[in-house]
Design a protein around this motif. Structure first.
Motif, mmCIF file in Angstrom:
data_model
loop_
_atom_site.group_PDB
_atom_site.id
_atom_site.type_symbol
_atom_site.label_atom_id
_atom_site.label_comp_id
_atom_site.label_asym_id
_atom_site.label_seq_id
_atom_site.Cartn_x
_atom_site.Cartn_y
_atom_site.Cartn_z
ATOM 1 N N LEU A 44 -11.867 -11.505 -12.845
ATOM 2 C CA LEU A 44 -10.805 -10.675 -13.422
ATOM 3 C C LEU A 44 -9.635 -10.515 -12.452
ATOM 4 N N LEU A 45 -9.925 -10.343 -11.170
ATOM 5 C CA LEU A 45 -8.853 -10.244 -10.167
ATOM 6 C C LEU A 45 -8.048 -11.529 -10.099
ATOM 7 N N ASN A 46 -8.732 -12.674 -10.166
ATOM 8 C CA ASN A 46 -8.014 -13.958 -10.169
ATOM 9 C C ASN A 46 -7.103 -14.075 -11.383
ATOM 10 N N ALA A 47 -7.587 -13.643 -12.548
ATOM 11 C CA ALA A 47 -6.757 -13.690 -13.766
ATOM 12 C C ALA A 47 -5.554 -12.764 -13.622
ATOM 13 N N LEU A 48 -5.755 -11.577 -13.067
ATOM 14 C CA LEU A 48 -4.639 -10.638 -12.871
ATOM 15 C C LEU A 48 -3.625 -11.187 -11.870
ATOM 16 N N SER A 49 -4.100 -11.827 -10.813
ATOM 17 C CA SER A 49 -3.192 -12.423 -9.823
ATOM 18 C C SER A 49 -2.378 -13.552 -10.437
ATOM 19 N N ALA A 50 -3.019 -14.382 -11.255
ATOM 20 C CA ALA A 50 -2.297 -15.468 -11.923
ATOM 21 C C ALA A 50 -1.242 -14.908 -12.873
ATOM 22 N N ALA A 51 -1.585 -13.839 -13.582
ATOM 23 C CA ALA A 51 -0.614 -13.207 -14.482
ATOM 24 C C ALA A 51 0.555 -12.635 -13.688
ATOM 25 N N ALA A 52 0.268 -11.997 -12.563
ATOM 26 C CA ALA A 52 1.338 -11.444 -11.724
ATOM 27 C C ALA A 52 2.249 -12.552 -11.206
ATOM 28 N N ASP A 53 1.674 -13.711 -10.844
ATOM 29 C CA ASP A 53 2.493 -14.843 -10.396
ATOM 30 C C ASP A 53 3.425 -15.331 -11.505
ATOM 31 N N GLU A 54 2.915 -15.413 -12.731
ATOM 32 C CA GLU A 54 3.744 -15.850 -13.856
ATOM 33 C C GLU A 54 4.876 -14.859 -14.125
ATOM 34 N N ILE A 55 4.575 -13.585 -14.040
ATOM 35 C CA ILE A 55 5.600 -12.564 -14.260
ATOM 36 C C ILE A 55 6.643 -12.624 -13.152
ATOM 37 N N SER A 63 9.579 -9.045 -7.956
ATOM 38 C CA SER A 63 8.221 -9.575 -7.876
ATOM 39 C C SER A 63 7.205 -8.572 -8.402
ATOM 40 N N VAL A 64 6.028 -9.086 -8.724
ATOM 41 C CA VAL A 64 4.877 -8.268 -9.100
ATOM 42 C C VAL A 64 3.736 -8.712 -8.196
ATOM 43 N N ASP A 65 3.148 -7.773 -7.482
ATOM 44 C CA ASP A 65 2.025 -8.069 -6.600
ATOM 45 C C ASP A 65 0.799 -7.318 -7.089
ATOM 46 N N VAL A 66 -0.367 -7.914 -6.891
ATOM 47 C CA VAL A 66 -1.629 -7.249 -7.187
ATOM 48 C C VAL A 66 -2.250 -6.880 -5.847
ATOM 49 N N ARG A 67 -2.508 -5.592 -5.658
ATOM 50 C CA ARG A 67 -3.117 -5.119 -4.416
ATOM 51 C C ARG A 67 -4.463 -4.489 -4.736
ATOM 52 N N ARG A 69 -7.208 -1.815 -3.913
ATOM 53 C CA ARG A 69 -7.488 -0.533 -3.266
ATOM 54 C C ARG A 69 -8.924 -0.175 -3.626
ATOM 55 N N GLY A 70 -9.829 -0.293 -2.664
ATOM 56 C CA GLY A 70 -11.239 -0.079 -2.975
ATOM 57 C C GLY A 70 -11.734 -1.230 -3.827
ATOM 58 N N VAL A 71 -12.233 -0.912 -5.014
ATOM 59 C CA VAL A 71 -12.701 -1.972 -5.923
ATOM 60 C C VAL A 71 -11.742 -2.181 -7.085
ATOM 61 N N ASP A 72 -10.685 -1.396 -7.164
ATOM 62 C CA ASP A 72 -9.768 -1.478 -8.294
ATOM 63 C C ASP A 72 -8.406 -2.023 -7.864
ATOM 64 N N PRO A 73 -7.862 -2.950 -8.645
ATOM 65 C CA PRO A 73 -6.542 -3.505 -8.324
ATOM 66 C C PRO A 73 -5.427 -2.567 -8.776
ATOM 67 N N GLU A 74 -4.284 -2.691 -8.101
ATOM 68 C CA GLU A 74 -3.067 -1.961 -8.478
ATOM 69 C C GLU A 74 -1.943 -2.979 -8.578
ATOM 70 N N PHE A 75 -1.019 -2.732 -9.489
ATOM 71 C CA PHE A 75 0.166 -3.572 -9.595
ATOM 72 C C PHE A 75 1.300 -2.899 -8.846
ATOM 73 N N VAL A 76 2.022 -3.680 -8.043
ATOM 74 C CA VAL A 76 3.198 -3.190 -7.339
ATOM 75 C C VAL A 76 4.372 -4.016 -7.843
ATOM 76 N N VAL A 77 5.310 -3.362 -8.521
ATOM 77 C CA VAL A 77 6.452 -4.050 -9.114
ATOM 78 C C VAL A 77 7.680 -3.792 -8.243
ATOM 79 N N THR A 78 8.315 -4.876 -7.826
ATOM 80 C CA THR A 78 9.566 -4.789 -7.083
ATOM 81 C C THR A 78 10.643 -5.370 -7.984
ATOM 82 N N PRO A 79 11.465 -4.509 -8.598
ATOM 83 C CA PRO A 79 12.480 -5.029 -9.519
ATOM 84 C C PRO A 79 13.586 -5.772 -8.776
#
Length: 183
Positions: A44-55, A63-67, A69-79
C-alpha cells in the motif's frame, strides 16, 4: 492516513476465501495473516508513493511527498509558488557579481513525456548541500522540491556561457577574446 482499515479488509477477504477451502485452508489463512500484514502495508505504501509521484509530475514545480510517521503515511503537499519563483540566473549572477536582467519564472515542465519520474543520486559538497537546505527551508519547500524547481528554472534559461561571453565581450569592447566560466 490510517492503513489499518485496508489491511483489515484484506484479512477479512482472505478469511472468506479460505472458508471455501475447508477447515485446513482456514487454519492456513489464519497462520498467514500476521506475516502478510507487513507485506500488505508495504504494498500500500508503494502504491501511495507511485500516486504521489504521478501527482507531482502534474503539480511541478510543486510536489507531493509521502512521509512515514510510525506505521501510518502522511501526505505533504508543496504547492507551486504563487509569487516569486526560484531564479537560477539571478543566483548565478550573484555568484559572478554580474547584474543581468532577471528572467521570467520557469514554465511548467513539458508534460508530453510518459509522465513518470526518475530517481537519481546527487552528490554535493557539504557546503553546497547546507546552502540548498537553507534555501529550501527559506522557501518553505522540501530539498527535493527545491532542486526540481532549480533544475527546471536552469533548463528554461539561456545557456550561461552565452550570457557571460556576451557581457564580457561588451565590457571589453572586443570580439576576439572570451572570459568566464567553462563547463
Amino acid at each position: 492516513m490510517n492503513l489499518t482499515q485496508y489491511v483489515d479488509q484484506l484479512r477479512q477477504e482472505l478469511a472468506v476465501a479460505a472458508e471455501a477451502g475447508g477447515e485446513e485452508a482456514r487454519a492456513l489463512a489464519e497462520r498467514l495473516t500476521a506475516p502478510l500484514e507487513s507485506a500488505a502495508r508495504l504494498t500500500l505504501l508503494n502504491a501511495l508513493s507511485a500516486a504521489a509521484d504521478e501527482i507531482t509530475v502534474d503539480l511541478a514545480p510543486g510536489s507531493v511527498d509521502v512521509r512515514l510517521r510510525g506505521v501510518d503515511p502522511e501526505f505533504v503537499v508543496t504547492p507551486p509558488p504563487a509569487t516569486e519563483a526560484f531564479d537560477a540566473r539571478a543566483e548565478y549572477a550573484a555568484l559572478m557579481s554580474a547584474q543581468p536582467t532577471p528572467p521570467p519564472p520557469p514554465a511548467a515542465p513539458d508534460t508530453a513525456d510518459d509522465g513518470g519520474t526518475a530517481r537519481i543520486n546527487l552528490r554535493l559538497p557539504a557546503h553546497v548541500k547546507a546552502r540548498v537546505e537553507e534555501a529550501a527551508s527559506r522557501d518553505g519547500l522540501s530539498v527535493n522540491a527545491w532542486l526540481v524547481r532549480a533544475a527546471s528554472a536552469a533548463l528554461e534559461q539561456p545557456d550561461a556561457r552565452t550570457v557571460m561571453t556576451s557581457s564580457h565581450r561588451e565590457a571589453r569592447g572586443s570580439g576576439n577574446g572570451f572570459t568566464g566560466w567553462v563547463r
